[in-house]
Every structure is written in C-alpha cells, then in structure tokens.
Scaffold this motif. Structure first.
Motif, mmCIF file in Angstrom:
data_model
loop_
_atom_site.group_PDB
_atom_site.id
_atom_site.type_symbol
_atom_site.label_atom_id
_atom_site.label_comp_id
_atom_site.label_asym_id
_atom_site.label_seq_id
_atom_site.Cartn_x
_atom_site.Cartn_y
_atom_site.Cartn_z
ATOM 1 N N GLY A 100 0.814 -1.210 0.000
ATOM 2 C CA GLY A 100 0.000 0.000 0.000
ATOM 3 C C GLY A 100 0.849 1.262 0.000
ATOM 4 N N CYS A 101 0.159 2.393 -0.019
ATOM 5 C CA CYS A 101 0.858 3.677 -0.070
ATOM 6 C C CYS A 101 0.207 4.632 0.920
ATOM 7 C CB CYS A 101 0.773 4.256 -1.474
ATOM 8 S SG CYS A 101 -0.907 4.640 -1.982
ATOM 9 N N PHE A 102 0.867 5.773 1.100
ATOM 10 C CA PHE A 102 0.234 6.823 1.900
ATOM 11 C C PHE A 102 0.390 8.154 1.186
ATOM 12 C CE2 PHE A 102 3.888 8.963 3.904
ATOM 13 C CZ PHE A 102 4.906 8.030 3.721
ATOM 14 N N LEU A 103 -0.520 9.046 1.466
ATOM 15 C CA LEU A 103 -0.569 10.345 0.799
ATOM 16 C C LEU A 103 0.003 11.394 1.743
ATOM 17 C CD1 LEU A 103 -1.836 11.342 -1.882
ATOM 18 C CD2 LEU A 103 -3.933 11.777 -0.597
ATOM 19 N N LEU A 104 1.086 12.068 1.284
ATOM 20 C CA LEU A 104 1.663 13.155 2.095
ATOM 21 C C LEU A 104 0.723 14.343 1.994
ATOM 22 C CD1 LEU A 104 5.455 13.007 1.229
ATOM 23 C CD2 LEU A 104 4.466 12.807 3.504
ATOM 24 N N ILE A 105 -0.261 14.342 2.855
ATOM 25 C CA ILE A 105 -1.398 15.248 2.690
ATOM 26 C C ILE A 105 -0.976 16.714 2.787
ATOM 27 C CG2 ILE A 105 -2.142 15.259 5.123
ATOM 28 C CD1 ILE A 105 -4.430 14.813 2.061
ATOM 29 N N GLU A 106 0.075 17.008 3.541
ATOM 30 C CA GLU A 106 0.511 18.408 3.667
ATOM 31 C C GLU A 106 1.192 18.911 2.397
ATOM 32 O OE1 GLU A 106 1.419 15.803 5.314
ATOM 33 O OE2 GLU A 106 3.421 15.932 6.173
ATOM 34 N N ASN A 107 1.645 17.976 1.522
ATOM 35 C CA ASN A 107 2.256 18.365 0.244
ATOM 36 C C ASN A 107 1.332 18.028 -0.924
ATOM 37 O OD1 ASN A 107 4.531 18.982 1.725
ATOM 38 N ND2 ASN A 107 5.488 16.996 1.401
ATOM 39 N N PHE A 108 0.072 17.806 -0.635
ATOM 40 C CA PHE A 108 -0.846 17.304 -1.655
ATOM 41 C C PHE A 108 -0.925 18.241 -2.862
ATOM 42 C CE2 PHE A 108 -5.306 16.965 -3.234
ATOM 43 C CZ PHE A 108 -5.158 15.734 -3.844
ATOM 44 N N ASP A 109 -0.647 17.665 -4.028
ATOM 45 C CA ASP A 109 -0.712 18.420 -5.278
ATOM 46 C C ASP A 109 -1.463 17.531 -6.268
ATOM 47 O OD1 ASP A 109 -0.355 19.776 -7.599
ATOM 48 O OD2 ASP A 109 1.826 19.630 -7.650
ATOM 49 N N ALA A 111 -2.410 17.567 -9.250
ATOM 50 C CA ALA A 111 -2.033 17.402 -10.659
ATOM 51 C C ALA A 111 -0.574 16.985 -10.816
ATOM 52 C CB ALA A 111 -2.293 18.702 -11.406
ATOM 53 N N ASN A 112 0.070 16.579 -9.734
ATOM 54 C CA ASN A 112 1.471 16.172 -9.818
ATOM 55 C C ASN A 112 1.565 14.808 -10.501
ATOM 56 O OD1 ASN A 112 4.000 14.915 -9.060
ATOM 57 N ND2 ASN A 112 4.280 16.676 -7.711
ATOM 58 N N VAL A 113 2.037 14.815 -11.759
ATOM 59 C CA VAL A 113 2.012 13.598 -12.582
ATOM 60 C C VAL A 113 2.937 12.526 -12.013
ATOM 61 C CG1 VAL A 113 2.380 12.705 -14.913
ATOM 62 C CG2 VAL A 113 1.477 14.992 -14.598
ATOM 63 N N THR A 114 4.062 12.929 -11.454
ATOM 64 C CA THR A 114 5.017 11.937 -10.943
ATOM 65 C C THR A 114 4.633 11.426 -9.559
ATOM 66 O OG1 THR A 114 6.366 13.775 -10.189
ATOM 67 C CG2 THR A 114 7.004 12.731 -12.261
ATOM 68 N N GLY A 115 3.632 12.011 -8.964
ATOM 69 C CA GLY A 115 3.153 11.516 -7.677
ATOM 70 C C GLY A 115 4.158 11.678 -6.554
ATOM 71 N N ASP A 116 4.787 12.871 -6.487
ATOM 72 C CA ASP A 116 5.768 13.108 -5.422
ATOM 73 C C ASP A 116 5.136 13.108 -4.033
ATOM 74 O OD1 ASP A 116 7.710 13.378 -7.355
ATOM 75 O OD2 ASP A 116 7.386 15.549 -7.569
ATOM 76 N N ASP A 117 3.843 13.311 -3.992
ATOM 77 C CA ASP A 117 3.168 13.337 -2.685
ATOM 78 C C ASP A 117 2.534 11.985 -2.336
ATOM 79 O OD1 ASP A 117 1.504 13.620 -4.823
ATOM 80 O OD2 ASP A 117 0.166 15.087 -3.923
ATOM 81 N N VAL A 118 2.887 10.954 -3.108
ATOM 82 C CA VAL A 118 2.396 9.597 -2.802
ATOM 83 C C VAL A 118 3.612 8.713 -2.548
ATOM 84 C CG1 VAL A 118 0.998 7.667 -3.621
ATOM 85 C CG2 VAL A 118 0.489 9.975 -4.408
#
Lengths: 201, 158
Positions: A100-109, A111-118
């Motif tokens: 599984g994964c987690f979402l860095l909710i404080e950096n949530f973007d 439209a970030n295609v590379t998913g830097d916040d996941v």
C-alpha cells in the motif's frame, strides 16, 4: 437483666448494620467504577472512530480531486492519473494486495504527474500521523512532517486495483487503523470505492 | 431509658446513608454511561452514513460511465451491467411522455446484508438538447427492512 439484654442486642445490630452497609457500598462502588471505566473506553472509541471516519473521507476526496483535476481540468489521460499512484511500475498503491501507499497530505498536489506526494509504505507498515494542535503553524491537522506535534495513534493505508478486464474502473480501498488506549486494543475502519473513467471523450 | 431511645433513633442510619450514597453514584454512572452510549450510536451512524454515501457516489460514477459508453439507449438489449465491483440489473422504461426515458440499474439481490446501490437515469429530449437526471441511492445494508439500514442519495443533472 432484661435492660442489659436489650442494650446488647442494639449494640450488635449496629455492627452488623455497619458491615452490611460497608459491603453494599463497596460492591456498588466497585461495580460503578467498572461501568464508568468501560464508558470512558467506549467514549474514547467513539471519538477515535469519528476521527478515523474523517481520515477515510479525506483520502477518498483527495484521490477524487486528483482524478478530476488531471483528467477533467488538465485534459491528461486516465493512465496518467493511475500512474501518479504507481500503476505503471506496480509500485506505491499497486498492486492491491501489496504494502500500500500513503498520501503526504501536507504536500498534496492533485495534478502532480510523478506523484511526489504519494509514497510507498515500507514493509507493509505505513507511518503514523502526527497531530499538531499548535494554532499558529498552519498544520492543525493530521500530517506526516510536523516538528512540534506529537505522534498520533492513527495510520492510513491506501491500496488500488485496476482489473485488466475493466481498465476504466479503479478500485480504491482506504484503511485507517489505530490503537484504542492500549497496544493490544487495535481497531480499524476501511472504505472501498470506485472511480471510473467516465470523463473520456 | 433515654439511652435506649437514642439508640433506637440511630437504628438504620448506616443503611440509609449507604442507600443515598449508592443512589448518587448510580445516577452519576447512569449519566456517564448514557452519554457514552449516545456517542457510540453517533459514531456508528457516522460510519454507516459514510458507507452509504460512497455507495451512492459509486452509483453516480456508474451512471455517468454507462452514459459515456452510450449504454443508456432504448435499443440496448443487455440486461446486466457490471460496474463498481458488482453486476447490476439493467432496465429501460419509456416515459409517460414520448420525450422521456428511464434507465435503471438495481442490485440483483435486494435482500442481501451487504452494501449496495441503485440508480435511476431519466433522459429528456426536447428536440434542442437532451437533459439527463441521475438519481443515485446508496445503502450500507441492501435490505431496506433492516433497522440499521442508512440511505444516502446524490442527484446529478447535466
């Protein structure tokens, strides 16, 4: 003789009465304390369950926001949206049975295609949220990077699945778990929903 | 004689005192337990309500997906539609006026204890444009007769 007999009888009754009273009082206080402790635990559970419920909704709405922003607003493809969560490389939120994964909710973007916040959950364990109740640092919510907050008891895991027979349907399961008071009392709440590629032309 | 009278007046005081104290403790405990019980009920309803709401949400997604695939037509001969992890019954009914038509997706087992959703899509063609109304209902327990069933609804118009 009669007078002394009566006096002795009254004295004895007072001692027995006192003992009965102490016994009743002890039993009732012990019972009530037990019930009160159990009520306190239930109230704590109810409180945590509502928090967990909102943490589930936050994840669901963030993922939906991402789908709508990428596919609908920015006209990116459905696959671009999936790849943000690790679809192409079978990482992060994929496969469904994975860590599984987690979402860095404080950096949530959204439209970030590379998913830097996941991010990946290492060894199947996603990190615990911090909870920061400091009102002036704009992080009065559950997050992962707060330096002034304390480590909260909640942990959130996101798993995703795309059936090869139905590539336009994304299945998402969000799971929030926490310890209710003690390490042995583990609780969890999960929500499964589907996002569909109905925005394609 | 006076001594005996005084003792008789004190008789039962300890029990009376105990009963009063136990009564007060019981009242406080009842209050706390009642508050905790109501909190449990509220949190339980919140969980069931969220579950039902996201079922309704899946229903709207399915309806719009079916519409996007041009699945919602009167000439469609299919009877089922697989969406949102479940296979739904599909039905078409011509409206009471010629320019409306109703498409329905409903669960195959309406008495199940699992989650489910149903959705009605009404299309109105007024020769200039087609308007679509999606009415989605979500349930945490499919069987409507269950006393714990929560229904949430979403309506979409486009």
């Amino acid at each position: 003789m009669n007078y002394f007999n009566r006096k002795n009888k009254n004295s004895g009754f007072t001692i027995i009465e006192a003992m009965v009273a102490i016994f009743i009082l002890s039993v009732s206080v012990a019972t009530m304390l037990g019930i009160t402790a159990s009520s306190a635990a239930s109230a704590r559970y109810a409180n945590n369950e509502i928090t967990a419920n909102y943490l589930l909704q936050e994840a669901v709405d963030s993922i939906r926001n991402s789908r709508d922003t990428m596919v609908f607003q920015h006209k990116l493809s459905w696959t671009d949206f999936l790849n943000r969560y690790g679809y192409a490389g079978n990482t992060k939120c994929f496969p469904y049975e994975g860590n599984g994964c987690f979402l860095l909710i404080e950096n949530f973007d959204p439209a970030n295609v590379t998913g830097d916040d996941v991010e990946n959950c290492d060894a199947g364990i996603c990190p615990n949220f911090f909870y920061d109740n400091e009102p002036n640092n704009n992080k009065t919510f559950y997050n992962y990077t707060s330096s002034t907050g304390y480590i909260g008891e909640f942990r959130r895991t996101i798993n995703m699945d795309v059936d090869s027979n139905a590539p336009d349907q994304l299945k998402v399961t969000v799971n929030v778990e926490w310890y209710n008071g003690s390490e042995t009392n583990k609780r969890s709440q999960s929500l499964t929903f589907y996002l569909l590629n109905w925005q394609k032309s | 004689m006076k001594n005996i009278k005084a003792k008789k007046e004190n008789k039962g005081y300890a029990i009376l005192f105990t009963v009063v104290v136990v009564g007060i403790i019981s009242a406080i405990t009842f209050g706390l337990t009642n508050a905790a019980y109501k909190q449990m009920m509220l949190s339980s309803v919140a969980r069931d309500s969220t579950s039902a709401f996201y079922q309704a949400d899946i229903a709207t997604e399915c309806a719009m997906y079916a519409d996007n695939l041009d699945f919602l037509t009167s000439t469609n001969n299919l009877t089922t539609f697989t969406c949102g992890g479940t296979t739904m019954k599909y039905s078409y009914t011509a409206g009471t006026t010629n320019n409306t038509s109703l498409y329905q997706l409903s669960p195959q087992n309406e008495s199940s204890t699992g989650k489910c959703f149903r959705v009605d899509v009404t299309k109105t063609d007024n020769d200039v444009l087609i308007t679509t109304k999606v009415e989605a209902l979500g349930y945490n327990i499919c069987n409507k007769n269950n006393f714990r069933t929560v229904e949430r609804a979403i309506e979409v118009n486009y």
